[in-house]
Design an enzyme around this catalytic site. Structure first.
Site, PDB file in Angstrom:
ATOM      1  N   THR A 337     -77.208 -37.011 -29.891  1.00  0.00           N
ATOM      2  CA  THR A 337     -76.495 -38.039 -30.341  1.00  0.00           C
ATOM      3  C   THR A 337     -75.268 -38.183 -29.241  1.00  0.00           C
ATOM      4  O   THR A 337     -74.984 -37.607 -28.471  1.00  0.00           O
ATOM      5  CB  THR A 337     -76.293 -38.215 -31.603  1.00  0.00           C
ATOM      6  N   HIS A 390     -75.337 -21.421 -37.904  1.00  0.00           N
ATOM      7  CA  HIS A 390     -75.619 -19.963 -37.755  1.00  0.00           C
ATOM      8  C   HIS A 390     -76.321 -19.185 -38.557  1.00  0.00           C
ATOM      9  O   HIS A 390     -76.075 -17.537 -38.460  1.00  0.00           O
ATOM     10  CB  HIS A 390     -73.889 -19.810 -37.764  1.00  0.00           C
TER      11      HIS A 390
END
Length: 419
Positions: A337, A390
């Site tokens: 993006t 994560h």
């Protein structure tokens, strides 16, 4: 008579919203004519007539949510309105045969006293008009209606301030603050219905933050070498390929190179399994009128710079003209993006689930950079950000991925050789 049904639109879409009807009840349509536009969380879809006829009935109105397979209207065969063209006047003999016998006149019913109405309902008004009038503290009987039968609609209430005559002049008096809760000084507001796409974007972004253990790591890229390559090669590149050499092809190539070294970032979580993807379908975030969409450049690892630039230009054009197909939006493995196109210097991109990684590009800005212990130079620098899940990606892996992207971008010849 045939039913107009919501068609299947891909396994990931189960419902949509009626955006607008292109025809009215009683209108004649031909096979293939567009009847209505259906808005989904990914694309807008036009539903066409499967046969010629007359739109008999609209069952689901604009703004209503409908499900796949649901009947939203009916179409009658033929070219006339309703149940066909009106029949000619019956013959005199027919009239005589079917004429009912005269009945004795019945006395008119006694008048019934109407129940007193509140000032809010003194006029016939739509529910949305009543709600807006209450919010603005406007008496409906003071609103001028444009409707021939006097029904008040939301637009009439909105334009009431322009219609209302100025109050009679009085002797000047010291100004006083409006009483708490007074409707006389209602602040102007405008209420807009959230589009299905915007509502879905909001829902998915919240879900991404709630379900993924999202962290972001940052770095910066010296864009000097890329800008030098573009300056030297852009004219020949455009002459040969009929497309501009932009930054996105460099970033796409660098991302693919880094994903090959760190395959867990090109993956997704499925229950307790990690699905490692051996292909590289890179989503490119594009800002369209109704919100952000992420069309996908397929098999980006197999494409050259010109093919990547053409694919991105084509997808961006389709996104802005609202002609993207579902196949253009499904199956991406990683997203890029570019907030820099709007001037963003630094931001934290949100994951495009179920993907576990997204790269944010930002504005190129001249900044002083230490070349060595004695020299400083102004260099075109860009901050880049990697947001990652994560749950399956360790911090060290994310940092090394971003460093790899940085190194590939700062040595663009390596991209040209590897590509």
């Amino acid at each position: 008579m045939s039913e107009i049904k919501v068609p299947a639109m891909g396994e990931s879409i189960t419902e949509g919203t009626v955006s607008r009807w292109m025809v009215k009840e009683g209108d004649t349509v031909n096979q293939g004519d567009v009847l209505l536009e259906l808005e989904t969380d990914k694309v807008n879809i036009e539903i066409s007539a499967e046969e010629s006829g007359v739109l008999e009935k609209i069952i689901r109105q604009e703004g209503e949510t409908v499900e796949i397979g649901e009947t939203i209207g009916t179409l009658s065969a033929g070219s006339g309105g309703g149940s066909g063209a009106p029949a000619s006047e019956p013959a005199a003999e027919e009239k005589k045969a079917v004429a009912p016998a005269p009945e004795a006149p019945t006395p008119p019913p006694a008048p019934v006293a109407a129940a007193p109405e509140s000032s809010d309902s003194a006029k016939t008004a739509s529910p949305s008009a009543r709600k807006l009038a209450r919010e603005r503290g406007i008496e409906l009987d003071q609103v001028q209606s444009k409707d021939p039968i006097g029904r008040v609609y939301q637009d009439d209430v909105k334009s009431h301030n322009n219609q209302a005559p100025a109050p009679a002049s009085k002797a000047p008096a010291a100004p006083s603050a409006p009483a708490a809760g007074s409707s006389t000084y209602t602040k102007p507001v405008e209420r807009q219905r959230m589009s299905r796409r915007r509502a879905t974007i909001a829902k998915r972004l919240v879900e991404a933050q709630q379900t993924a253990a999202m962290l972001t790591t940052f770095n910066e890229v010296d864009m000097t070498a890329i800008m030098d390559v573009r300056k030297r090669r852009k004219d020949k590149f455009k002459e040969k390929h009929e497309i501009n050499l932009g930054f996105m092809s460099f970033f796409t190539k660098a991302v693919v190179g880094a994903l090959k070294k760190f395959p867990t970032i090109n993956a997704e979580i499925d229950g307790e399994d990690v699905v490692l993807k051996k292909y590289y379908d890179i989503g490119i975030a594009v800002s369209a009128k109704e919100g952000l969409v992420v069309p996908v450049v397929r098999d980006a690892d197999r494409l050259g710079f010109a093919e990547i630039e053409k694919s991105i230009a084509d997808l961006a054009s389709k996104a802005r003209s609202n002609t993207l197909a579902l196949s253009d939006l499904q199956g991406g493995t990683f997203t890029i993006t570019n907030g820099g196109t709007f001037g963003s210097l630094l931001s934290t991109p949100i994951l495009n689930t179920p993907q576990v990684g997204i790269l944010g590009m930002h504005k190129i800005q001249l900044r002083p950079v230490a070349i060595d212990a004695e020299r400083m130079e102004n260099r075109p620098m860009m901050y880049i950000a990697l947001s990652y899940d994560h749950r399956i990606i360790d911090g060290s892996e994310a940092v090394r991925f971003l460093v790899t992207v940085k190194e590939l971008l700062e040595d663009p010849e390596s991209l040209l050789i590897e590509g």
